[in-house]
Design a protein around this motif. Structure first.
Motif, PDB file in Angstrom:
ATOM      1  N   GLN A   1       3.185 -15.395 -23.366  1.00 51.33           N
ATOM      2  CA  GLN A   1       3.842 -14.816 -22.192  1.00 51.33           C
ATOM      3  C   GLN A   1       4.599 -13.531 -22.584  1.00 51.33           C
ATOM      4  OE1 GLN A   1       3.890 -15.732 -19.061  1.00 51.33           O
ATOM      5  NE2 GLN A   1       5.594 -14.521 -18.278  1.00 51.33           N
ATOM      6  N   ALA A   2       5.368 -13.618 -23.694  1.00 51.16           N
ATOM      7  CA  ALA A   2       6.193 -12.474 -24.119  1.00 51.16           C
ATOM      8  C   ALA A   2       5.321 -11.265 -24.460  1.00 51.16           C
ATOM      9  CB  ALA A   2       7.039 -12.876 -25.315  1.00 51.16           C
ATOM     10  N   PHE A   3       4.201 -11.497 -25.185  1.00 49.29           N
ATOM     11  CA  PHE A   3       3.354 -10.367 -25.570  1.00 49.29           C
ATOM     12  C   PHE A   3       2.551  -9.823 -24.385  1.00 49.29           C
ATOM     13  CE2 PHE A   3       4.247 -11.809 -29.927  1.00 49.29           C
ATOM     14  CZ  PHE A   3       4.608 -10.596 -30.468  1.00 49.29           C
ATOM     15  N   ARG A   4       2.243 -10.706 -23.418  1.00 50.51           N
ATOM     16  CA  ARG A   4       1.557 -10.221 -22.218  1.00 50.51           C
ATOM     17  C   ARG A   4       2.481  -9.243 -21.485  1.00 50.51           C
ATOM     18  NH1 ARG A   4       1.119 -14.552 -18.755  1.00 50.51           N
ATOM     19  NH2 ARG A   4      -0.257 -15.520 -20.277  1.00 50.51           N
ATOM     20  N   GLU A   5       3.749  -9.636 -21.372  1.00 50.87           N
ATOM     21  CA  GLU A   5       4.725  -8.786 -20.680  1.00 50.87           C
ATOM     22  C   GLU A   5       4.934  -7.468 -21.433  1.00 50.87           C
ATOM     23  OE1 GLU A   5       8.360 -10.906 -19.961  1.00 50.87           O
ATOM     24  OE2 GLU A   5       7.336 -12.297 -18.611  1.00 50.87           O
ATOM     25  N   LEU A   6       4.987  -7.591 -22.745  1.00 43.96           N
ATOM     26  CA  LEU A   6       5.190  -6.389 -23.567  1.00 43.96           C
ATOM     27  C   LEU A   6       4.023  -5.407 -23.369  1.00 43.96           C
ATOM     28  CD1 LEU A   6       7.025  -5.075 -25.642  1.00 43.96           C
ATOM     29  CD2 LEU A   6       5.865  -6.351 -27.437  1.00 43.96           C
ATOM     30  N   GLY A   7       2.821  -5.936 -23.378  1.00 41.71           N
ATOM     31  CA  GLY A   7       1.639  -5.099 -23.169  1.00 41.71           C
ATOM     32  C   GLY A   7       1.688  -4.415 -21.817  1.00 41.71           C
ATOM     33  N   LYS A   8       2.084  -5.184 -20.811  1.00 39.64           N
ATOM     34  CA  LYS A   8       2.153  -4.673 -19.444  1.00 39.64           C
ATOM     35  C   LYS A   8       3.087  -3.472 -19.336  1.00 39.64           C
ATOM     36  CE  LYS A   8       1.335  -7.881 -15.635  1.00 39.64           C
ATOM     37  NZ  LYS A   8       1.998  -8.909 -14.864  1.00 39.64           N
ATOM     38  N   ARG A   9       4.199  -3.559 -20.075  1.00 40.31           N
ATOM     39  CA  ARG A   9       5.199  -2.490 -20.028  1.00 40.31           C
ATOM     40  C   ARG A   9       4.616  -1.138 -20.467  1.00 40.31           C
ATOM     41  NH1 ARG A   9      10.707  -3.619 -19.827  1.00 40.31           N
ATOM     42  NH2 ARG A   9      11.141  -5.846 -19.764  1.00 40.31           N
ATOM     43  N   THR A  10       3.546  -1.196 -21.251  1.00 41.35           N
ATOM     44  CA  THR A  10       3.007   0.062 -21.789  1.00 41.35           C
ATOM     45  C   THR A  10       1.756   0.532 -21.032  1.00 41.35           C
ATOM     46  OG1 THR A  10       1.649  -1.138 -23.376  1.00 41.35           O
ATOM     47  CG2 THR A  10       3.837  -0.470 -24.113  1.00 41.35           C
ATOM     48  N   ASN A  11       1.303  -0.238 -20.037  1.00 38.74           N
ATOM     49  CA  ASN A  11       0.048   0.107 -19.349  1.00 38.74           C
ATOM     50  C   ASN A  11       0.071   1.495 -18.724  1.00 38.74           C
ATOM     51  OD1 ASN A  11      -1.138  -2.222 -20.059  1.00 38.74           O
ATOM     52  ND2 ASN A  11      -0.948  -3.233 -18.065  1.00 38.74           N
ATOM     53  N   ASN A  12       1.128   1.772 -17.955  1.00 40.60           N
ATOM     54  CA  ASN A  12       1.201   3.068 -17.278  1.00 40.60           C
ATOM     55  C   ASN A  12       1.255   4.213 -18.282  1.00 40.60           C
ATOM     56  OD1 ASN A  12       1.111   1.981 -14.803  1.00 40.60           O
ATOM     57  ND2 ASN A  12       3.326   2.028 -14.440  1.00 40.60           N
ATOM     58  N   LEU A  13       2.054   3.986 -19.329  1.00 43.33           N
ATOM     59  CA  LEU A  13       2.199   5.040 -20.350  1.00 43.33           C
ATOM     60  C   LEU A  13       0.849   5.399 -20.957  1.00 43.33           C
ATOM     61  CD1 LEU A  13       5.265   4.377 -22.665  1.00 43.33           C
ATOM     62  CD2 LEU A  13       4.700   6.462 -21.473  1.00 43.33           C
ATOM     63  N   ARG A  14       0.084   4.386 -21.292  1.00 42.14           N
ATOM     64  CA  ARG A  14      -1.219   4.634 -21.907  1.00 42.14           C
ATOM     65  C   ARG A  14      -2.160   5.339 -20.922  1.00 42.14           C
ATOM     66  NH1 ARG A  14      -4.018   6.399 -25.975  1.00 42.14           N
ATOM     67  NH2 ARG A  14      -6.194   5.926 -25.711  1.00 42.14           N
ATOM     68  N   ASP A  15      -2.159   4.884 -19.665  1.00 46.11           N
ATOM     69  CA  ASP A  15      -3.022   5.530 -18.669  1.00 46.11           C
ATOM     70  C   ASP A  15      -2.674   7.010 -18.558  1.00 46.11           C
ATOM     71  OD1 ASP A  15      -4.305   3.214 -18.172  1.00 46.11           O
ATOM     72  OD2 ASP A  15      -3.278   2.747 -16.290  1.00 46.11           O
ATOM     73  N   GLN A  16      -1.363   7.286 -18.504  1.00 45.96           N
ATOM     74  CA  GLN A  16      -0.930   8.679 -18.386  1.00 45.96           C
ATOM     75  C   GLN A  16      -1.350   9.485 -19.619  1.00 45.96           C
ATOM     76  OE1 GLN A  16       3.122   7.674 -17.841  1.00 45.96           O
ATOM     77  NE2 GLN A  16       2.924   7.346 -15.634  1.00 45.96           N
ATOM     78  N   ASP A  17      -1.215   8.865 -20.792  1.00 45.95           N
ATOM     79  CA  ASP A  17      -1.650   9.537 -22.030  1.00 45.95           C
ATOM     80  C   ASP A  17      -3.118   9.938 -21.933  1.00 45.95           C
ATOM     81  OD1 ASP A  17       0.593   9.682 -23.585  1.00 45.95           O
ATOM     82  OD2 ASP A  17       0.266   7.790 -24.629  1.00 45.95           O
ATOM     83  N   VAL A  18      -3.923   8.991 -21.443  1.00 46.51           N
ATOM     84  CA  VAL A  18      -5.369   9.248 -21.369  1.00 46.51           C
ATOM     85  C   VAL A  18      -5.653  10.426 -20.422  1.00 46.51           C
ATOM     86  CG1 VAL A  18      -7.601   8.291 -20.661  1.00 46.51           C
ATOM     87  CG2 VAL A  18      -6.028   6.912 -22.010  1.00 46.51           C
ATOM     88  N   TYR A  19      -4.988  10.433 -19.255  1.00 46.93           N
ATOM     89  CA  TYR A  19      -5.208  11.544 -18.308  1.00 46.93           C
ATOM     90  C   TYR A  19      -4.788  12.869 -18.930  1.00 46.93           C
ATOM     91  CZ  TYR A  19      -5.842   8.060 -14.683  1.00 46.93           C
ATOM     92  OH  TYR A  19      -6.310   7.028 -13.950  1.00 46.93           O
ATOM     93  N   LEU A  20      -3.625  12.847 -19.592  1.00 43.47           N
ATOM     94  CA  LEU A  20      -3.122  14.105 -20.153  1.00 43.47           C
ATOM     95  C   LEU A  20      -4.020  14.592 -21.294  1.00 43.47           C
ATOM     96  CD1 LEU A  20       0.676  13.299 -19.964  1.00 43.47           C
ATOM     97  CD2 LEU A  20      -0.536  15.010 -18.613  1.00 43.47           C
ATOM     98  N   LEU A  21      -4.541  13.633 -22.072  1.00 44.68           N
ATOM     99  CA  LEU A  21      -5.452  14.014 -23.160  1.00 44.68           C
ATOM    100  C   LEU A  21      -6.736  14.619 -22.604  1.00 44.68           C
ATOM    101  CD1 LEU A  21      -5.338  11.024 -25.687  1.00 44.68           C
ATOM    102  CD2 LEU A  21      -4.709  13.374 -26.168  1.00 44.68           C
ATOM    103  N   GLN A  22      -7.108  14.133 -21.412  1.00 43.76           N
ATOM    104  CA  GLN A  22      -8.382  14.575 -20.851  1.00 43.76           C
ATOM    105  C   GLN A  22      -8.214  15.708 -19.841  1.00 43.76           C
ATOM    106  OE1 GLN A  22     -11.513  12.124 -20.163  1.00 43.76           O
ATOM    107  NE2 GLN A  22     -10.771  10.366 -21.259  1.00 43.76           N
ATOM    108  N   ALA A  23      -7.021  16.282 -19.792  1.00 49.15           N
ATOM    109  CA  ALA A  23      -6.743  17.309 -18.782  1.00 49.15           C
ATOM    110  C   ALA A  23      -7.820  18.400 -18.779  1.00 49.15           C
ATOM    111  CB  ALA A  23      -5.365  17.897 -19.014  1.00 49.15           C
ATOM    112  N   GLU A  24      -8.169  18.873 -19.973  1.00 45.70           N
ATOM    113  CA  GLU A  24      -9.142  19.980 -20.042  1.00 45.70           C
ATOM    114  C   GLU A  24     -10.520  19.531 -19.561  1.00 45.70           C
ATOM    115  OE1 GLU A  24      -8.686  23.228 -20.291  1.00 45.70           O
ATOM    116  OE2 GLU A  24      -6.618  22.518 -20.248  1.00 45.70           O
ATOM    117  N   ARG A  25     -10.874  18.303 -19.913  1.00 47.51           N
ATOM    118  CA  ARG A  25     -12.183  17.784 -19.494  1.00 47.51           C
ATOM    119  C   ARG A  25     -12.221  17.648 -17.975  1.00 47.51           C
ATOM    120  NH1 ARG A  25     -15.668  13.383 -18.638  1.00 47.51           N
ATOM    121  NH2 ARG A  25     -14.019  11.921 -18.068  1.00 47.51           N
TER     122      ARG A  25
END
Lengths: 246, 518
Positions: free
Chosen positions: B279-303
């Protein structure tokens, strides 16, 4: 790889000074750069304080590839190398006659250097011989320094005619004025007349005693006197040329 | 063809000096001393030491960024670099060839300044009779906390075409009373790193634990989880520094791996503990979901921009600006969480759970005493068969749900293969992973493109309907369309990719993997 020849039928027009300074500038922006001193007088080799290996000769130069590679020497400036001229180069024309395709010999011999040097400069001897023809084939750009005088312009026309008669690519030829003295009416008139013409670079190199002192400095002017009028002109000339190449 | 020479390195004692002239048979040299100067060496590498591991040294000094071959000290690139940044990306280097070399070392990671070491340099130009430089000598003193232990290195830099002269000077130096011995650039660089207290790390985001096949699975699982915990710890302190996106990525992967082990080895840990940490690690992972998605978009900005016609690209700028702002906000919140008491206690508790002796009461943990190799074989076999079964069941049109579910199955299988890597023959395992990777790439691309479209659609539906927003909305719409076509292409390739995985050759590889441990 771009190959640039500093060439003129006439002597004393600033071929070596231009080759040395432009090559130095090239080594700063497009490293590494190689100067091939093709003149048996070895003036550019002298400017860089380089003497060829004892066993090096025109015969080895004509063998090309490894023989050339082993005789390239580093100058005192980063990313600027020189293939020094040997006095035996005075026989190059005769030796070229023995080759199968003498006009293509130089081009073939430097092919291996393609991967290492983005820019190669040829400092040519003042004449129009078989070696010159080999230089014409091997060069992408033929830079012709001209003193703004009628005799100089006449040799430029002769070169142009030679290219046409021999069906060579005249678009390679680019003239530019050196040793320009503003106080001389003739210089002013000639420079004005030719400025903006298709076959000419716009930037002129003024007469500057510092250029003669390169023999004392034994280094490119742009390295030791970068603020001298001639060094500034060479810098601008290089930028103009780079603009055309780009 | 390249005939240039390598520099030579010697170690000398601290009274080393050179005469003005010396004669060598046939050659006479003079030494031209230059003023003594202080020079700071700034040592860069990626977090995972990609430069070091690929024998490249990235050193910034004299306002130049130098990439040097670690083995022979030869300068590969040297370009003007006027800043001394805490970290930089290959794109920050103006020179294309150098940027491309750095990019080849690491595509996503930043080059971090691990330390700046102040050295003292004395140099001499060695001139021949024509006053031509034929080599240069550089004496560099590298500090140490103990003055008596400071290290002195002499570097002899070759000049092309003067090999014989270089050897002659080297020969003379060897006769020097202060000469200690020949050394290498590697030793020199190690001394520089040691002076800065820098130790090249063999960090890897993948856990590698040498498991004993005969050990109990509980013991092996603990080792694996401790190793994964090490990855979490290694990355957590770097995430708030916004150096590169890979700290968060590796952190998330480590959390997913932890969850995966817990989920697949249910009967080896006490159930109440298992449930608490899952449960604790599921919640921890969830906390970072948006951050990772945003990272991916920003990394792919040029593409993303390149997917649109030139005239529509500029209208996309507000999207990325907005994304950047959201990312900052999200990162602030997560960074606060990383230093919170709640997080600290969770990590502490987790570590002590893994480090302390556990119950092996068969009533509570019935599988705890099973042999590692047995569990490895059975769990991989089960996961592999699941991938095959689910993959074969996928309909001709391959729906989003089907592909998404298969992606998770594949991930589970991949984690298991990585966990138990040390139990299986490395060569067969490599081939198995290679086969699986291709399938995962197809599924990963599909899911990523779906998530991106959903995000953009969601973004579009929340956009106010104003005249100002029209070009912006059109660009987002254009992007959704382009991503849709890309995704459909990936979907079309799915069956072909799966068939490549589901074939007798792959089956034989898996069976080969199990054979030894059966």
């Amino acid at each position: 790889m771009k190959t640039i020849a500093l060439y003129s039928i006439k002597g004393g027009v600033g071929k070596t000074a231009s080759a040395v300074n432009l090559a130095y500038l090239s080594s700063l922006t497009q490293p590494p750069t190689l100067v091939c001193d093709l003149d048996p007088q070895g003036a550019s080799s002298f400017y860089f304080r380089i003497v060829p290996n004892k066993k090096y000769s025109s015969r080895k130069f004509l063998k090309g590839d490894k023989k050339i590679y082993n005789n390239i020497k580093g100058t005192d400036f980063d990313n600027l190398d020189l293939l020094p001229a040997d006095f035996s180069y005075r026989n190059l024309d005769i030796e070229l006659l023995e080759e199968k395709k003498p006009q293509k010999k130089l081009k073939k011999n430097i092919e291996e250097l393609n991967t290492e040097y983005p820019f190669i400069f040829f400092d040519c001897p003042p004449n129009l011989t078989l070696l010159s023809e080999s230089v014409f084939t091997a060069s992408d750009i033929i830079l012709v320094p001209l003193i703004p005088t009628t005799l100089s312009l006449r040799t430029f026309e002769q070169l142009f005619e030679f290219f046409k008669e021999n069906k060579l690519d005249t678009s390679k030829i680019r003239g530019f004025f050196t040793m320009f003295e503003r106080r001389k009416v003739m210089h002013r008139e000639i420079v004005e007349e030719y400025s903006g013409k298709k076959r000419f670079l716009n930037r002129t190199v003024p007469y500057n005693s510092e250029v003669e002192k390169m023999g004392i400095y034994r280094a490119p002017l742009n390295a030791v006197r970068p603020n001298s009028p001639a060094a500034i002109a060479y810098q601008e000339l290089w930028e103009e040329l780079m603009g055309e190449i780009d | 063809m390249n005939t240039s020479l390598d520099p030579l390195f010697f170690s000398v004692s601290d009274t080393f000096d050179l005469p003005t002239h010396f004669k060598h048979p046939g050659i006479s040299f003079s030494f031209h001393a230059e003023p003594v100067k202080k020079e700071t060496l700034h040592c860069y590498d990626t977090f995972d030491w990609k430069g070091w591991n690929k024998n490249n040294t990235i050193l910034l000094y004299r306002r130049r960024l130098n990439i040097i071959d670690l083995k022979n000290g030869r300068e590969i690139f040297s370009v003007s670099f006027r800043k001394i940044p805490q970290s930089f990306f290959p794109n920050d280097v103006d020179n294309k060839a150098t940027a491309s070399k750095l990019f080849n070392l690491s595509k996503l990671r930043a080059f971090i300044c691990y330390g700046s070491i102040e050295t003292e340099v004395r140099s001499w130009k060695v001139l021949d009779e024509n006053q031509k430089t034929i080599t240069s000598v550089e004496l560099r003193s590298i500090p140490s906390s103990n003055e008596a232990q400071k290290k002195l290195f002499v570097k002899l830099s070759p000049v092309r075409g003067y090999g014989k002269e270089l050897q002659a000077v080297a020969g003379e130096l060897k006769k020097h009373p202060e000469y200690v011995g020949k050394t290498t650039f590697t030793d020199f660089y190690k001394a520089v790193l040691a002076a800065g207290g820098i130790v090249p790390d063999n960090y890897s985001s993948k856990p590698f634990v040498k498991l004993k096949p005969s050990n109990t699975i509980q013991d092996s699982a603990r080792k694996l989880l401790l190793s994964t915990f090490g990855v979490i710890q290694a990355n957590e302190q770097w995430i708030p520094k916004t150096i590169d996106t890979e700290f968060l990525h590796d952190y998330r992967v480590a959390i997913r791996r932890t969850r995966s082990i817990l989920a697949q080895l249910k009967r080896i840990f006490p159930p109440e503990k298992l449930s608490r940490y899952s449960q604790a690690f599921r919640e921890l992972g969830k906390r970072t979901n948006n951050l990772r998605d945003q990272d991916v978009y920003l990394l792919q900005a040029e593409r993303f921009r390149a997917l649109l016609p030139v005239t529509m690209r500029e209208s996309l700028d507000p999207f990325f600006t907005d994304l950047g702002n959201r990312h900052k906000k999200e990162l602030r919140a997560f960074s606060r969480y990383l230093v919170s008491e709640k997080y600290r206690l969770l990590m502490q508790e987790w570590k002590s759970f893994l480090s302390n002796d556990m119950s092996s009461d068969p009533a509570i943990t019935p599988d705890a005493r099973k042999k590692t190799s047995d569990v490895a074989v059975s769990s991989i076999q089960k996961a592999w068969k699941k991938v095959i079964r689910h993959g074969r069941e996928i309909s001709r049109i391959a729906t989003d749900t089907e592909l998404h579910a298969l992606r998770i199955d594949c991930k589970k299988l991949r984690y298991l293969l990585e966990f138990y890597a040390s139990v299986f023959p490395a060569n067969i395992l490599r081939m198995v992973v290679c086969q699986l990777k291709e399938l995962q790439e197809n599924l990963g691309a599909f899911v990523d493109l779906s998530v991106q479209q959903d995000y953009l659609n969601d973004y579009l539906s929340n956009l106010q309907c104003t005249a100002e927003n029209t070009p912006f909305a059109a660009s987002i719409g254009g992007l959704v369309t382009a991503l849709y076509h890309e995704r459909e292409q990936v979907r079309m390739n799915f069956h072909k990719t799966f068939d490549k995985f589901d074939r007798p050759e792959t089956e034989a590889l898996f069976n080969g993997l199990f054979k030894k441990n059966r």
